[in-house]
Design a protein around this motif. Structure first.
Motif, PDB file in Angstrom:
ATOM      1  N   ALA A   3     -17.508   3.545   0.848  1.00 29.94           N
ATOM      2  CA  ALA A   3     -17.818   2.404  -0.031  1.00 29.94           C
ATOM      3  C   ALA A   3     -16.724   2.152  -1.072  1.00 29.94           C
ATOM      4  O   ALA A   3     -16.284   1.009  -1.260  1.00 29.94           O
ATOM      5  CB  ALA A   3     -19.167   2.621  -0.716  1.00 29.94           C
ATOM      6  N   GLU A   4     -16.272   3.207  -1.766  1.00 28.29           N
ATOM      7  CA  GLU A   4     -15.266   3.018  -2.811  1.00 28.29           C
ATOM      8  C   GLU A   4     -13.924   2.614  -2.212  1.00 28.29           C
ATOM      9  O   GLU A   4     -13.212   1.765  -2.772  1.00 28.29           O
ATOM     10  CB  GLU A   4     -15.113   4.299  -3.629  1.00 28.29           C
ATOM     11  N   VAL A   5     -13.580   3.185  -1.077  1.00 29.74           N
ATOM     12  CA  VAL A   5     -12.333   2.810  -0.413  1.00 29.74           C
ATOM     13  C   VAL A   5     -12.380   1.340  -0.019  1.00 29.74           C
ATOM     14  O   VAL A   5     -11.415   0.585  -0.229  1.00 29.74           O
ATOM     15  CB  VAL A   5     -12.087   3.698   0.822  1.00 29.74           C
ATOM     16  N   ILE A   6     -13.492   0.895   0.528  1.00 33.86           N
ATOM     17  CA  ILE A   6     -13.632  -0.506   0.928  1.00 33.86           C
ATOM     18  C   ILE A   6     -13.571  -1.423  -0.287  1.00 33.86           C
ATOM     19  O   ILE A   6     -12.907  -2.474  -0.267  1.00 33.86           O
ATOM     20  CB  ILE A   6     -14.945  -0.706   1.713  1.00 33.86           C
ATOM     21  N   ARG A   7     -14.243  -1.025  -1.359  1.00 29.14           N
ATOM     22  CA  ARG A   7     -14.222  -1.860  -2.572  1.00 29.14           C
ATOM     23  C   ARG A   7     -12.802  -2.032  -3.090  1.00 29.14           C
ATOM     24  O   ARG A   7     -12.362  -3.154  -3.384  1.00 29.14           O
ATOM     25  CB  ARG A   7     -15.097  -1.230  -3.659  1.00 29.14           C
ATOM     26  N   ARG A   8     -12.052  -0.925  -3.179  1.00 29.57           N
ATOM     27  CA  ARG A   8     -10.680  -1.004  -3.674  1.00 29.57           C
ATOM     28  C   ARG A   8      -9.793  -1.768  -2.694  1.00 29.57           C
ATOM     29  O   ARG A   8      -8.880  -2.498  -3.113  1.00 29.57           O
ATOM     30  CB  ARG A   8     -10.133   0.408  -3.888  1.00 29.57           C
ATOM     31  N   ALA A   9     -10.059  -1.610  -1.423  1.00 31.00           N
ATOM     32  CA  ALA A   9      -9.270  -2.321  -0.419  1.00 31.00           C
ATOM     33  C   ALA A   9      -9.440  -3.831  -0.564  1.00 31.00           C
ATOM     34  O   ALA A   9      -8.464  -4.595  -0.514  1.00 31.00           O
ATOM     35  CB  ALA A   9      -9.672  -1.863   0.979  1.00 31.00           C
ATOM     36  N   ARG A  10     -10.665  -4.265  -0.753  1.00 24.69           N
ATOM     37  CA  ARG A  10     -10.911  -5.701  -0.939  1.00 24.69           C
ATOM     38  C   ARG A  10     -10.189  -6.215  -2.174  1.00 24.69           C
ATOM     39  O   ARG A  10      -9.584  -7.304  -2.151  1.00 24.69           O
ATOM     40  CB  ARG A  10     -12.405  -5.954  -1.079  1.00 24.69           C
ATOM     41  N   GLU A  11     -10.254  -5.467  -3.260  1.00 26.81           N
ATOM     42  CA  GLU A  11      -9.625  -5.885  -4.515  1.00 26.81           C
ATOM     43  C   GLU A  11      -8.128  -6.098  -4.354  1.00 26.81           C
ATOM     44  O   GLU A  11      -7.534  -6.947  -5.023  1.00 26.81           O
ATOM     45  CB  GLU A  11      -9.881  -4.845  -5.603  1.00 26.81           C
ATOM     46  N   HIS A  12      -7.509  -5.304  -3.485  1.00 33.25           N
ATOM     47  CA  HIS A  12      -6.049  -5.331  -3.357  1.00 33.25           C
ATOM     48  C   HIS A  12      -5.568  -6.057  -2.102  1.00 33.25           C
ATOM     49  O   HIS A  12      -4.380  -5.969  -1.751  1.00 33.25           O
ATOM     50  CB  HIS A  12      -5.498  -3.908  -3.385  1.00 33.25           C
ATOM     51  N   GLY A  13      -6.468  -6.764  -1.429  1.00 32.02           N
ATOM     52  CA  GLY A  13      -6.043  -7.578  -0.304  1.00 32.02           C
ATOM     53  C   GLY A  13      -5.656  -6.796   0.940  1.00 32.02           C
ATOM     54  O   GLY A  13      -4.865  -7.285   1.762  1.00 32.02           O
ATOM     55  N   VAL A  14      -6.206  -5.602   1.092  1.00 36.13           N
ATOM     56  CA  VAL A  14      -5.952  -4.830   2.312  1.00 36.13           C
ATOM     57  C   VAL A  14      -6.528  -5.588   3.502  1.00 36.13           C
ATOM     58  O   VAL A  14      -7.613  -6.176   3.423  1.00 36.13           O
ATOM     59  CB  VAL A  14      -6.581  -3.422   2.192  1.00 36.13           C
ATOM     60  N   ARG A  15      -5.819  -5.546   4.617  1.00 42.35           N
ATOM     61  CA  ARG A  15      -6.200  -6.333   5.780  1.00 42.35           C
ATOM     62  C   ARG A  15      -7.061  -5.559   6.771  1.00 42.35           C
ATOM     63  O   ARG A  15      -7.953  -6.119   7.398  1.00 42.35           O
ATOM     64  CB  ARG A  15      -4.928  -6.824   6.483  1.00 42.35           C
ATOM     65  N   ARG A  16      -6.805  -4.252   6.943  1.00 43.23           N
ATOM     66  CA  ARG A  16      -7.396  -3.516   8.066  1.00 43.23           C
ATOM     67  C   ARG A  16      -7.808  -2.110   7.663  1.00 43.23           C
ATOM     68  O   ARG A  16      -7.138  -1.453   6.854  1.00 43.23           O
ATOM     69  CB  ARG A  16      -6.386  -3.439   9.206  1.00 43.23           C
ATOM     70  N   ILE A  17      -8.902  -1.636   8.261  1.00 34.49           N
ATOM     71  CA  ILE A  17      -9.323  -0.243   8.104  1.00 34.49           C
ATOM     72  C   ILE A  17      -9.598   0.343   9.484  1.00 34.49           C
ATOM     73  O   ILE A  17     -10.278  -0.274  10.310  1.00 34.49           O
ATOM     74  CB  ILE A  17     -10.557  -0.112   7.178  1.00 34.49           C
ATOM     75  N   VAL A  18      -9.037   1.506   9.726  1.00 31.89           N
ATOM     76  CA  VAL A  18      -9.265   2.257  10.964  1.00 31.89           C
ATOM     77  C   VAL A  18      -9.940   3.556  10.564  1.00 31.89           C
ATOM     78  O   VAL A  18      -9.389   4.330   9.780  1.00 31.89           O
ATOM     79  CB  VAL A  18      -7.947   2.533  11.714  1.00 31.89           C
TER      80      VAL A  18
END
Length: 272
Positions: free
Chosen positions: A70-85
């Protein structure tokens, strides 16, 4: 740039090398950066800092974030990350609410699917070969390993195969929205694992079967949660004298999977 969580782990470490070889920028997360010993050119950061600036893709493992993504996804969204594997497990296909391992991985997959990011969930099946490292001390000292199900079958996956598939999911679009399931190339018993390690190191290794109660005691001593212990006992009991189904990795990597004998040869130093 690609963020690798669990970068010094069994899968993360070879993944870092593969990404560097492909020319990708890598930021590696680890709990102890000063002890990481990662290759030159890798940005090393603390796991609890979770720096996302400039990151395009993330490799996620529950071992690094046991509370989930959850926290990784939240931070990823905030910073415009495109992909998670994510490194998941074929156990996620088991809908038994009593299987705590399956529950955790189903929840992991649900969260990445609902994240709004591009995603891939890797589902290694047949067990991870690296779990045999738990035997390193008894093999070095006595040549005898202990466990509850000598005749339980598995098709253990070499961590290098997982790392190569993760690299493909991170570097290409071939596995977007996919949950590739893959196993090792052969079904072997736990007694076979011990024998194959012995053949690799040139020293006989014997598997000694123990009772369920002894297993519970020994796992409790090393901190395995009771629910996880019971899930493992149920899972392995169902595999006694039943060859494990093989899920080929060739469709994804274009070559056969590495077998357990090769894994044992790659890890001779861990058992001698």
């Amino acid at each position: 740039m690609i963020l690798v969580t669990g970068a010094t782990g069994h899968v993360g470490r070879p993944l870092v090398d593969l990404l560097l070889e492909a020319g990708a920028g890598v930021r590696a997360l680890t709990r102890n950066p000063e002890l990481a010993r990662l290759p030159e050119g890798v940005e090393v950061a603390r796991t609890d800092e979770l720096p996302m600036k400039g990151i395009e893709s993330v490799f996620f493992v529950l071992a690094a974030f046991p509370d989930g993504p959850a926290e990784v996804i939240r931070r990823a969204r905030e910073h415009g990350v495109r992909r998670i594997v994510a490194l998941s497990s074929y156990s996620a296909r088991d809908d038994d609410p009593k299987n705590s391992i399956a529950v955790r991985h189903r929840d992991l997959e649900r969260q990445i699917e609902e994240s709004g990011l591009e995603w891939t969930a890797l589902q290694p099946a047949g067990g991870l070969a690296v779990t045999a490292l738990e035997w390193s001390r008894p093999i070095r000292t006595t040549g005898v390993v202990r466990g509850p199900f000598a005749r339980a079958h598995s098709a253990p996956v070499h961590e290098q195969d997982i790392a190569e598939l993760a690299a493909r999911a991170l570097l290409t679009d071939e596995l977007l929205g996919a949950k590739p399931m893959f196993s090792g190339p052969e079904s072997i018993t736990y007694a076979d694992r011990a024998r194959l390690i012995g053949e690799a190191i040139g020293k006989p290794v014997r598997f000694e079967e123990i009772s369920h109660d002894e297993t519970r005691r020994e796992m409790a001593e090393v901190g395995v949660p009771p629910a996880a212990v019971e899930a493992r006992l149920r899972m392995f009991a169902a595999l006694v004298d039943r060859p494990h189904e093989i899920s080929p990795v060739e469709p994804y990597l274009g070559r056969p999977a590495r077998g357990f004998a090769e894994w044992a040869a790659d890890h001779i130093a861990d058992f001698t």
